[in-house]
Design a protein around this motif. Structure first.
Motif, short mmCIF file in Angstrom:
data_model
loop_
_atom_site.label_atom_id
_atom_site.label_comp_id
_atom_site.label_asym_id
_atom_site.label_seq_id
_atom_site.Cartn_x
_atom_site.Cartn_y
_atom_site.Cartn_z
N ALA A 190 -5.17 -5.11 -5.78
CA ALA A 190 -6.15 -4.81 -4.74
C ALA A 190 -6.72 -3.42 -4.99
O ALA A 190 -6.14 -2.62 -5.73
N GLY B 222 -3.09 -10.55 -8.04
CA GLY B 222 -2.60 -9.94 -6.81
C GLY B 222 -2.93 -8.48 -6.63
O GLY B 222 -2.51 -7.86 -5.65
N THR C 50 -12.60 -4.31 1.73
CA THR C 50 -11.39 -4.83 1.10
C THR C 50 -11.78 -5.36 -0.27
O THR C 50 -12.82 -6.00 -0.43
N ALA D 37 -10.21 -7.39 -3.75
CA ALA D 37 -9.12 -8.14 -4.37
C ALA D 37 -9.47 -8.43 -5.82
O ALA D 37 -10.64 -8.71 -6.15
N PHE D 38 -8.45 -8.36 -6.67
CA PHE D 38 -8.61 -8.68 -8.09
C PHE D 38 -7.62 -9.77 -8.46
O PHE D 38 -6.82 -10.23 -7.63
N ARG D 39 -7.68 -10.19 -9.69
CA ARG D 39 -6.73 -11.19 -10.18
C ARG D 39 -5.32 -10.61 -10.21
O ARG D 39 -5.12 -9.40 -10.19
N ASP E 19 -0.83 -2.47 -7.00
CA ASP E 19 -0.15 -3.65 -7.54
C ASP E 19 1.16 -3.86 -6.79
O ASP E 19 2.13 -3.12 -6.99
N ARG F 121 0.84 -1.21 0.00
CA ARG F 121 0.00 0.00 0.00
C ARG F 121 0.87 1.25 0.00
O ARG F 121 0.42 2.33 0.37
N THR G 150 -8.90 0.07 -3.14
CA THR G 150 -9.46 0.82 -2.02
C THR G 150 -10.23 2.00 -2.59
O THR G 150 -9.94 2.48 -3.69
#
Length: 275
Positions: free
Chosen positions: A92, A90, A84, A86-88, A104, A20, A94
């Protein structure tokens, strides 16, 4: 370098390359109408409390631990319990206001990043004492914003003398750090005006100095003596990623003196300024 400064430097570099941290932010897109957002799946739209995402189970979007198959609310970071996402691969997500931020942890910027270049510490450091005078009922002018572009409330002024130059700077209230209030100075100095390949330069848009636990200052209190450790000058997030808006220091925080202390630039594995 003292142990405390070494720990500060290590913590800053760990933050920069973290999942992050600013190098991981690959998109920050304002969603003011239904639209796709690169490079993730789903259709995103503004909603009370955050954004909605519409996706099918094959899209691989997961919100609050549940795969999305339809339309769900993604609660923003101002919510009591932010969502939270999540995507493919890895990635993320917000939500900040109506902006979807995509992170990423394997970004190209993280792969290229080597370190945060710093001015060599002076013997004994560069530490000044000053006086904090609070203001009340005032808001920062529109050009004084945080890295997300949100206005920062003016807290007061800090007067000190740096390398023989007397200055009185505007201080703003920053987000609490470790549960305690803190003040923030957004500062440009003579090093900010030099070309980035000059060894005496620092990031052109300026740097931040925070006053928190290390000063014993309670930002909600009254007038107080403060200690400013200029070795703790740090780069704003916009020095690492174009996805952040650079704050503009107020005129009184644009100092004529060269503060050759603290962070200079993020540099890549070739030793060049990252961007």
């Amino acid at each position: 370098m003292t142990d405390d400064l070494a720990a500060h430097v290590a913590g800053r570099e760990a933050w920069a390359r973290s999942a992050r941290g600013p190098l991981a932010l690959v998109n920050a897109q304002v969603v003011d109408r239904p639209q796709p957002v690169w490079p993730v799946a789903g259709e995103w739209a503004p909603a009370v409390g955050g954004l909605t995402v519409t996706a099918t189970s094959s899209d691989g979007v997961v919100v609050d631990g549940d795969p999305v198959d339809g339309t769900v609310l993604v609660a923003g970071d101002a919510s009591v319990v932010p969502s939270t996402v999540a995507f493919r691969d890895g990635l993320a997500g917000t939500v900040h206001g109506t902006t979807l931020r995509v992170w990423d942890p394997a970004s190209d910027a993280i792969a290229r990043f080597a370190r945060i270049d710093r001015f060599a510490p002076r013997p004994g450091g560069l530490v000044t004492v000053g006086r904090y005078e609070p203001w009340s009922g005032l808001e920062a002018p529109g050009h004084l914003t945080d890295a997300a572009g949100d206005p920062l409330p003016v807290a007061g002024t800090i007067a000190t003398t740096v390398d023989g130059a007397a200055v009185r700077m505007t201080a703003v209230r920053s987000a609490p750090f470790h549960g305690r209030p803190r003040l923030q100075l957004i500062v440009q100095d003579a090093t900010s005006a030099l070309p980035e390949d000059d060894p005496g330069s620092s990031y052109s848009m300026g740097r931040f100095l925070y006053l928190d636990e290390q000063t014993g200052l309670d930002a909600s209190g009254g007038s107080a003596a403060v200690t400013l450790d200029w070795e703790l000058l740090v780069l704003p997030p916009c020095a690492f990623s174009y996805q952040y808006a650079c704050p503009v220091p107020p005129e009184e925080n644009r100092l004529s003196v060269a503060i050759t202390a603290g962070e200079r630039h993020p540099v890549d594995v070739r030793g060049a300024v990252l961007h």
